[in-house]
Design a protein around this motif. Structure first.
Motif: not given
Length: 286
Positions: A13-19, A21, A245-246, A249
C-alpha cells in the motif's frame, strides 16, 4: 506482461497520502479517457505469438495513456510544460515486442488513420511531427523482426522506424542522451526467481526477478539519461508488486525525475499503472 497475481499486500500500500491520492486520480483518469484504437496486427499469426508477447491489458492501458496525452496536445494552443511536446524529433520504446505502442504513437502524431500509409498523408505545415524518428529495442530477435513488420503494415516508413536488437537501450544511450522526447517501456514486471531473468526469448517479456524489479532497476538510469529536458516524457508500466512509490522516490532523489501515476486500472486480480516520468533538471552523472 499481464499475469495473475494476488492483489497487493498491506506492505505494498502507498506509504504516503500524496501517492495514494495520485493513484486515485490515475484511476479516475483511466475511466475518463477514451479507448485508443489499436494498430493493425493482421500480419501476425499464432506462431508469432509463441515468440513475442501478445498485446494484453497492460498494452491497452499504455496506449490509452499515450493517447490521452496526444489528445491533450492536440487540444492545447501551446505547450505548458505539463503535456507532450508538440514538436517531437526522437522516441524510443525499450523492449518493444510487437511494436504496438510506438506504432500507435507514430500514427497518432502523423494523423495516419485506418490503413493509410505515411506517404499518403497530406503534407501540412501544421504537422510538425512528420519527421520524427521512432527507435525500438528488444533483446529478442523475433521481436525486432515483428516490430518492423508492424510498422510497415501500419504505413510507417523504414526511414522513420528504426529497430535495434540490444539489451534495454544499451546501444542508444550514448548517442541519444538528453534527446528523447517520448520513451515507452512495458517492462518484465512479474515477480519471479532472479535466475529466470535475462533470456533472449519470449520469457524475457515477463520475468522480472525479485519484486519484478530486476530489469526495471537496470533501466531507470538509462531512462533518466535519455529523456530530453524539459519536455521529455516516459511512460512505464508497473504493478503494485514493483513498489512504484519507491521507484518514484528514487528517481526524484537520484535524477530529478518526477514520477506520477498517470492511468491506473484493475486487470483481473492486479492493478496496472502507467507511471509518467518527466525531468525537472538536465541529467547529471552520479
Amino acid at each position: 506482461m499481464a499475469e495473475h497475481h494476488p492483489l497487493r499486500t498491506a506492505d505494498q500500500e502507498p506509504k504516503t497520502a500524496e501517492f495514494a491520492s495520485l493513484n486515485a486520480a490515475a484511476e479516475r483518469r483511466a475511466k475518463e479517457c477514451r479507448s485508443a484504437v489499436m494498430p493493425s496486427l493482421k500480419h501476425l499469426n499464432f506462431r508469432d505469438y509463441d515468440r513475442v508477447y501478445e498485446p494484453s491489458d497492460d498494452t491497452y492501458l499504455l496506449i490509452d495513456a499515450i493517447g490521452y496525452d496526444v489528445d491533450a496536445m492536440e487540444q492545447s494552443e501551446g505547450d505548458d510544460g505539463t503535456m507532450l511536446h508538440s514538436y517531437m524529433l526522437q522516441t524510443i520504446e525499450i523492449g518493444c515486442g510487437t511494436g504496438t505502442p510506438t506504432v500507435y504513437l507514430a500514427k497518432r502524431i502523423r494523423g495516419i488513420r485506418g490503413d493509410e500509409k505515411e506517404s499518403s498523408v497530406e503534407e501540412s505545415s501544421s504537422n510538425t511531427n512528420k519527421n520524427c524518428v521512432h527507435y525500438v529495442t528488444d533483446i529478442n530477435p523475433d521481436a525486432i523482426r515483428i516490430a518492423k513488420a508492424t510498422a510497415e503494415s501500419n504505413g510507417i516508413s523504414t526511414e522513420h522506424f528504426q529497430a535495434v536488437q540490444c539489451d534495454l537501450a544499451s546501444q542508444l544511450t550514448e548517442k541519444m542522451e538528453g534527446k528523447v522526447d517520448v520513451l515507452i517501456f512495458n517492462p518484465p514486471y512479474v515477480p519471479t526467481p532472479d535466475d529466470e531473468v535475462g533470456s533472449s526469448g519470449i520469457e524475457a517479456s515477463w520475468a522480472g526477478g525479485s519484486n519484478g524489479r530486476v530489469v526495471i532497476d537496470r533501466a531507470l538510469p538509462q531512462i533518466a539519461r535519455l529523456l530530453a529536458f524539459p519536455n521529455g516524457v516516459a511512460y512505464m508500466v508497473t504493478v503494485d508488486d514493483n513498489y512504484p512509490e519507491q521507484i518514484s522516490q528514487a528517481m526524484d532523489e537520484l535524477y530529478g525525475i518526477k514520477v506520477v501515476p498517470w492511468l491506473r486500472r484493475r486487470a483481473h486480480n492486479e492493478y496496472l499503472t502507467i507511471q509518467r516520468m518527466t525531468p525537472t533538471r538536465p541529467f547529471q552523472e552520479d
